[in-house]
Scaffold this motif. Structure first.
Motif, PDB file in Angstrom:
ATOM      1  N   ARG A  82      -5.533  12.102   4.504  1.00  0.00           N
ATOM      2  CA  ARG A  82      -4.659  10.987   4.123  1.00  0.00           C
ATOM      3  C   ARG A  82      -5.507   9.797   3.756  1.00  0.00           C
ATOM      4  NH1 ARG A  82       1.167  10.908   6.721  1.00  0.00           N
ATOM      5  NH2 ARG A  82       1.533  13.112   6.424  1.00  0.00           N
ATOM      6  N   SER A  83      -5.085   9.061   2.736  1.00  0.00           N
ATOM      7  CA  SER A  83      -5.809   7.843   2.366  1.00  0.00           C
ATOM      8  C   SER A  83      -4.777   6.764   2.036  1.00  0.00           C
ATOM      9  CB  SER A  83      -6.717   8.099   1.162  1.00  0.00           C
ATOM     10  OG  SER A  83      -5.941   8.567   0.092  1.00  0.00           O
ATOM     11  N   VAL A  84      -5.253   5.540   2.024  1.00  0.00           N
ATOM     12  CA  VAL A  84      -4.351   4.418   1.749  1.00  0.00           C
ATOM     13  C   VAL A  84      -4.803   3.750   0.456  1.00  0.00           C
ATOM     14  CG1 VAL A  84      -3.565   2.163   2.574  1.00  0.00           C
ATOM     15  CG2 VAL A  84      -3.771   4.075   4.172  1.00  0.00           C
ATOM     16  N   THR A  87       0.838  -1.199   0.000  1.00  0.00           N
ATOM     17  CA  THR A  87       0.000   0.000   0.000  1.00  0.00           C
ATOM     18  C   THR A  87       0.876   1.255   0.000  1.00  0.00           C
ATOM     19  OG1 THR A  87      -0.076   0.065   2.415  1.00  0.00           O
ATOM     20  CG2 THR A  87      -1.917  -1.052   1.314  1.00  0.00           C
ATOM     21  N   THR A 122       0.515   5.491   1.237  1.00  0.00           N
ATOM     22  CA  THR A 122      -0.307   6.488   1.922  1.00  0.00           C
ATOM     23  C   THR A 122      -0.198   7.784   1.132  1.00  0.00           C
ATOM     24  OG1 THR A 122       0.173   5.449   4.020  1.00  0.00           O
ATOM     25  CG2 THR A 122      -0.706   7.683   4.113  1.00  0.00           C
TER      26      THR A 122
END
Ligand code: FAD
Length: 468
Positions: free
Chosen positions: A99-101, A90, A92
């Motif tokens: 923030r998203s993954v 993944t 970030t």
């Protein structure tokens, strides 16, 4: 549904990879994260934009965001990848304070490099610039005012209007110092002279454009002096002085009052987002890659200015951040990830530079120190020959340095300088090096001859004859 191919960096290496992948695998998903607003831009053209020879900033752009999307690429501008987890596969992503993954099937790190100025005290003063990216080019162009062409067009969506308007309001500078006599420094000296500025170039070592060797450096020095540039060679800059705005360059021989400074002392690879991951970096600080651009972690690739590549002469990893290297590696990785393994190719460090009317090219290992350090027993010759038949107008002396291995005769490198199509002649040597050609074989190459283009013996052949 499988995870997408994730690309970090929306310029040469990143978009080449994404485009190739999308073409080869129209059914696959690819996402490009770019932390800035600009994508698909030409760093290489920025000195000519500052100069005014390239009129509009948009002339430096290749693909628009919508053209990228039309290729089937999901483009995310203003999205910075701040961390990579190679166990979970993944990344970030930071965007607009959130923030998203994002999961990936394969990841390409194509984050480029950034200009270095911190070793020089005072480099954070206002009026001290580096040239790396379109925003920097717009800011410098705004300070310089109008060289007879359009000023920075602030209606262009990605232009940083605030910065441009601030610098446009400045009094146009009269004296500029360029710290660093490498290729960016020399290209910018040409740009500043085009704006009529008193231009000083400071170079710590004895000759300019060191990777092009001493003979080319000397020719460039003579030529830029003729163009009104004041050269301070063998002269280290100690600090840049001023209160808020730069006022002077303090160097080992004195102090020079200036209105503007351009620092061109080198770049550093952007690899911070890999810290804490098992992805290995090489001695240069750039990412270690294999012949397919794979890093030391499965499913993670790196290309362009943030990556090392195998050197065509030494066979060792090398960090030579250049445009074709980035585009070529990106494209190959896109194809590999799409399912057809494709080598990124070795690099020979082939580079060309224009310094006013002087052109220089270089390839491979061109001086004794470099060749010796790489374990060769080198022999070098420098020759000067005409660029055209002597009776045909428009020719110029062409200086060729050729370096070979004494025992095997293998060509290790070369540099060419002159005012009449000297730079492009380096491609003959680049091809020779790629093929492990010996000096004797080089001498027998069937190169083209006609009076307007070359003498019977092309300067490269003359150098081979002398060295053989
Ligand atoms: P870049 O073009 O720098 O692109 C990297 C991108 O990644 C950037 O847009 C950056 O914003 C983005 N990014 C970085 N970190 C993140 C992150 N964490 N998340 C999301 N995005 C991120 N080469 C030549 O061969 N010939 C030349 O004449 C020449 N002239 C040049 C002149 C100048 C002034 C400069 C600065 C460079 C020049 N180069 C030249 C070098 C050439 O431009 C580079 O080798 C090439 O652009 C490298 O491409 P890249 O994709 O690796 O990196």
């Amino acid at each position: 549904m499988s995870d997408p191919f994730v690309v970090v960096g929306g310029d040469a290496a990143g978009l080449s990879a994404a485009s190739k992948f999308a073409r080869e695998r129209p059914d696959g998903d690819v996402i490009v994260y770019e932390k800035g607003r600009w994508i698909s831009y030409a760093h290489c053209g920025t000195p000519y934009y500052v100069k005014g020879e390239v009129e509009h900033v948009t002339d430096l752009l290749s693909l628009s965001p919508s053209e990228v999307e039309d290729r089937g690429i999901a483009l995310r501008r203003n999205h910075e990848v701040v961390a990579v987890d190679t166990d979970d596969r993944t990344v970030t992503v930071a965007h607009d304070g959130d923030r998203s993954v994002q999961s990936y099937s394969d990841l390409l790190v194509a984050t480029g490099a950034r200009a270095v100025s911190d070793p020089i005290d005072g480099s954070s003063l206002d009026g001290v610039f580096t040239l790396h990216g379109i925003d920097a080019a717009c800011a410098i162009r705004a300070v310089l005012g109008e060289p007879g062409t359009d000023p920075v067009d602030t209606s262009v969506e990605a232009v940083d209007r605030e910065t441009v308007e601030r610098y446009t309001a400045w009094e146009p500078p009269e004296t500029v110092a360029v710290v660093g006599g490498g290729y960016v420094g020399i290209e910018m000296a040409e740009a500043f002279r085009a704006h009529g500025l008193e231009t000083h170039v400071f170079q710590r070592s004895g000759h300019l454009i060191p990777p092009f060797g001493e003979a080319a450096g000397q020719r460039v020095a003579e030529h830029v002096r003729e163009q009104g540039v004041t050269l301070h060679t063998d002269c280290a800059v100690e600090e840049l002085a001023g209160d808020d705005r730069v006022e002077a360059v303090v160097h080992e021989d004195g102090r020079l009052a200036v209105d503007l400074v351009l620092v061109g002392i080198g770049i550093r690879p952007n690899t911070e987002l890999l810290s804490g991951t098992p992805v290995e970096l090489g001695e240069s600080g750039a990412v270690t890659t294999d012949d397919h651009g794979r890093t030391t972690v499965e499913g993670v690739y790196a290309a362009g200015d943030c990556a090392e590549t195998r050197h065509a002469v030494t066979g060792e990893p090398a960090w030579v951040p250049l445009g074709l290297t980035a585009n070529r590696a990106g494209r190959a990785i896109g194809q590999t990830v799409a399912g057809t393994p494709s080598p990124v190719g070795d690099i020979a460090g082939t580079a060309v530079v224009k310094a006013f009317d002087m052109e220089c090219g270089r390839v491979g290992l061109i001086d004794h120190e470099a060749a010796e350090a790489a374990g060769f027993d080198p022999v070098s010759e420098t020759v000067t020959a005409g660029s055209r038949s002597g009776y045909y107008p428009g020719g110029d002396e062409t200086t060729v340095t050729l370096t070979a291995d004494r025992d095997s005769g293998r060509v290790l490198g070369g540099a060419i300088s002159g005012r009449d199509r000297a730079a492009i002649r380096i491609d003959t040597l680049a091809t020779a090096i790629e093929r492990d050609t010996t000096v004797a074989q080089l001498e027998r190459l069937d190169l083209a001859y006609a009076p307007p283009f070359s003498p019977v013996w092309d300067p490269v052949l003359v150098a081979a004859k002398v060295l053989n």
